[in-house]
Design a protein around this motif. Structure first.
Motif, PDB file in Angstrom:
ATOM      1  N   LEU A  62     -48.839 -97.956  68.053  1.00  0.00           N
ATOM      2  CA  LEU A  62     -49.342 -97.098  66.977  1.00  0.00           C
ATOM      3  C   LEU A  62     -50.794 -96.709  67.222  1.00  0.00           C
ATOM      4  CD1 LEU A  62     -47.829 -98.935  63.862  1.00  0.00           C
ATOM      5  CD2 LEU A  62     -47.031 -96.808  64.911  1.00  0.00           C
ATOM      6  N   VAL A  63     -51.593 -97.654  67.712  1.00  0.00           N
ATOM      7  CA  VAL A  63     -52.995 -97.365  67.999  1.00  0.00           C
ATOM      8  C   VAL A  63     -53.123 -96.299  69.077  1.00  0.00           C
ATOM      9  CG1 VAL A  63     -55.084 -98.328  69.044  1.00  0.00           C
ATOM     10  CG2 VAL A  63     -53.911 -99.581  67.242  1.00  0.00           C
ATOM     11  N   LEU A  64     -52.366 -96.439  70.168  1.00  0.00           N
ATOM     12  CA  LEU A  64     -52.466 -95.511  71.289  1.00  0.00           C
ATOM     13  C   LEU A  64     -51.972 -94.111  70.925  1.00  0.00           C
ATOM     14  CD1 LEU A  64     -51.294 -97.799  74.245  1.00  0.00           C
ATOM     15  CD2 LEU A  64     -53.614 -97.049  73.734  1.00  0.00           C
ATOM     16  N   LEU A  69     -61.155 -99.328  72.056  1.00  0.00           N
ATOM     17  CA  LEU A  69     -61.256-100.568  72.831  1.00  0.00           C
ATOM     18  C   LEU A  69     -61.146-101.787  71.919  1.00  0.00           C
ATOM     19  CD1 LEU A  69     -61.860-102.130  75.464  1.00  0.00           C
ATOM     20  CD2 LEU A  69     -64.290-101.923  74.893  1.00  0.00           C
ATOM     21  N   VAL A  70     -61.860-101.758  70.808  1.00  0.00           N
ATOM     22  CA  VAL A  70     -61.832-102.888  69.878  1.00  0.00           C
ATOM     23  C   VAL A  70     -60.420-103.105  69.353  1.00  0.00           C
ATOM     24  CG1 VAL A  70     -62.605-103.690  67.622  1.00  0.00           C
ATOM     25  CG2 VAL A  70     -64.250-102.695  69.217  1.00  0.00           C
ATOM     26  N   LEU A  71     -59.747-102.031  68.971  1.00  0.00           N
ATOM     27  CA  LEU A  71     -58.396-102.160  68.431  1.00  0.00           C
ATOM     28  C   LEU A  71     -57.420-102.688  69.483  1.00  0.00           C
ATOM     29  CD1 LEU A  71     -58.204 -98.900  66.298  1.00  0.00           C
ATOM     30  CD2 LEU A  71     -58.219-101.248  65.440  1.00  0.00           C
ATOM     31  N   ILE A  72     -57.555-102.199  70.708  1.00  0.00           N
ATOM     32  CA  ILE A  72     -56.669-102.675  71.773  1.00  0.00           C
ATOM     33  C   ILE A  72     -56.911-104.153  72.056  1.00  0.00           C
ATOM     34  CG2 ILE A  72     -56.219-102.507  74.264  1.00  0.00           C
ATOM     35  CD1 ILE A  72     -56.529 -99.475  73.968  1.00  0.00           C
ATOM     36  N   MET A  73     -58.182-104.574  72.032  1.00  0.00           N
ATOM     37  CA  MET A  73     -58.485-105.982  72.252  1.00  0.00           C
ATOM     38  C   MET A  73     -57.929-106.855  71.121  1.00  0.00           C
ATOM     39  SD  MET A  73     -60.079-106.407  75.152  1.00  0.00           S
ATOM     40  CE  MET A  73     -58.837-105.228  75.722  1.00  0.00           C
TER      41      MET A  73
END
Length: 337
Positions: free
Chosen positions: A13-15, A317-321
């Motif tokens: 969903l983030v991507l 980046l923060v969300l993926i981490m």
């Protein structure tokens, strides 16, 4: 239930958040996805350049667990060396096709060898004596070399942007696919990057030295006991990373048609972000991270505004981490196994 759903599908969903949102917006306003496709095309070509730089970061971190902050400025030196070599061999806008191809191949080799030698020299002078020192010492040294190279660039070409001859007519349309304009610069970035990535992948996975690099990355002491020259292997890693930075510097100069001494800081920050996003130490992850960041940048520049682009990239980046602490494809470091 919601927590389980987010754990499983949150990263997807983030991507997809930005492209899906703006794709729906384009369909409602224009009735087609041409604008989004144009953004993604530009993102892939930009991301190819970031991927080359990110590979240098991920190679070095994977083998000695050092964030080589000077790598972005090595990339800048590659752009400067390319610009200088254009003038040396007389490449101009009137150069014929065969002469241009030959000149660019020669420039690629010169820029790559220059940056490879510089990177290996930095490793030999600054990092090798600190191999067994606390990790903060080589990290600060890397920052110091970054400032040194920035000042070399400042003395070399001054503090203003320097124009690069538009040798490939980067903005000239080569082909139009469904309303999406594919330009010469896009083709150069992708066509030059893919062979380099394939050669690197084949080298690391299929050659004796590549296997030595992987063994050293996994356990340097065990590799030394098995007869591998660890110092030579690490130097080779810096050579390869430097060559890729030099190649990226040439492609960047031709693609953007301008260079300046501070370009390495921003490029290094973006490329390291790409390496972390994909999974530090993971070659495929660095490429994937570079392409994703390139697409995010283009969508943000075109839809939100360039002043917000860095914030959007680092928010991603923060969300993926949060959803994948080891990066999209997982880390390949000693701690990660």
């Amino acid at each position: 239930m919601a927590a389980a759903f987010l754990s499983r599908y949150g990263l997807i969903l983030v991507l997809l958040a930005l492209p899906v949102y703006y794709g729906a917006q384009d369909l409602s306003h224009d009735g087609n996805l041409t604008r989004l496709a144009e953004n993604l095309k530009d993102g892939v070509s930009n991301g190819a350049i970031w991927a080359l730089v990110a590979l240098g970061y991920t190679l070095v971190y994977g083998i000695i667990e050092l964030i080589n902050f000077a790598h972005g400025d090595v990339f800048m030196i590659g752009s400067f060396a390319s610009l200088g070599f254009f003038g040396t061999i007389g490449l101009t806008l009137t150069t014929g096709t065969l002469g241009l191809i030959g000149g660019l191949v020669a420039t690629l080799i010169v820029a790559g060898v220059t940056c490879a030698s510089l990177n290996a020299l930095i490793e030999r002078v600054a990092y090798r004596p600190l191999r067994n020192a606390p990790k903060l010492a080589p990290l600060i040294t890397a920052v110091g070399f970054s400032f040194i190279l920035e000042n070399v660039g400042l003395l070399w070409l001054g503090g203003q942007f320097q124009g690069v001859p538009d040798l490939i007519h980067a903005q000239q349309e080569l082909v139009n696919i469904g309303g999406v304009s594919v330009q010469n610069g896009d083709v150069l970035a992708i066509a030059a990057t893919i062979p380099l990535l394939l050669v690197l992948g084949g080298f690391v996975s299929g050659t004796r030295m590549g296997k030595a690099m992987r063994a050293t990355a996994q356990d340097p002491e065990a590799a030394r006991l098995m007869g591998i020259n660890v110092d030579t292997t690490i130097s080779l890693t810096f050579l390869i990373g430097g060559f890729l930075a030099g190649a990226a510097g040439l492609i960047y100069a031709l693609y953007q048609t301008n260079v300046w001494f501070f370009q390495g800081f921003r490029a290094g920050l973006i490329a390291f972000t790409a390496a972390v996003m994909g999974g530090i130490g993971n070659l495929r992850g660095a490429v994937l991270g570079g392409v994703i960041i390139g697409c995010i940048q283009q969508i943000s520049d075109n839809r939100i505004g360039s002043k917000w682009t860095e914030a959007v990239v680092f928010a991603y980046l923060v969300l993926i981490m949060v959803f994948r602490p080891r990066g999209l494809l997982g880390e390949e470091t000693r701690e990660a196994g």
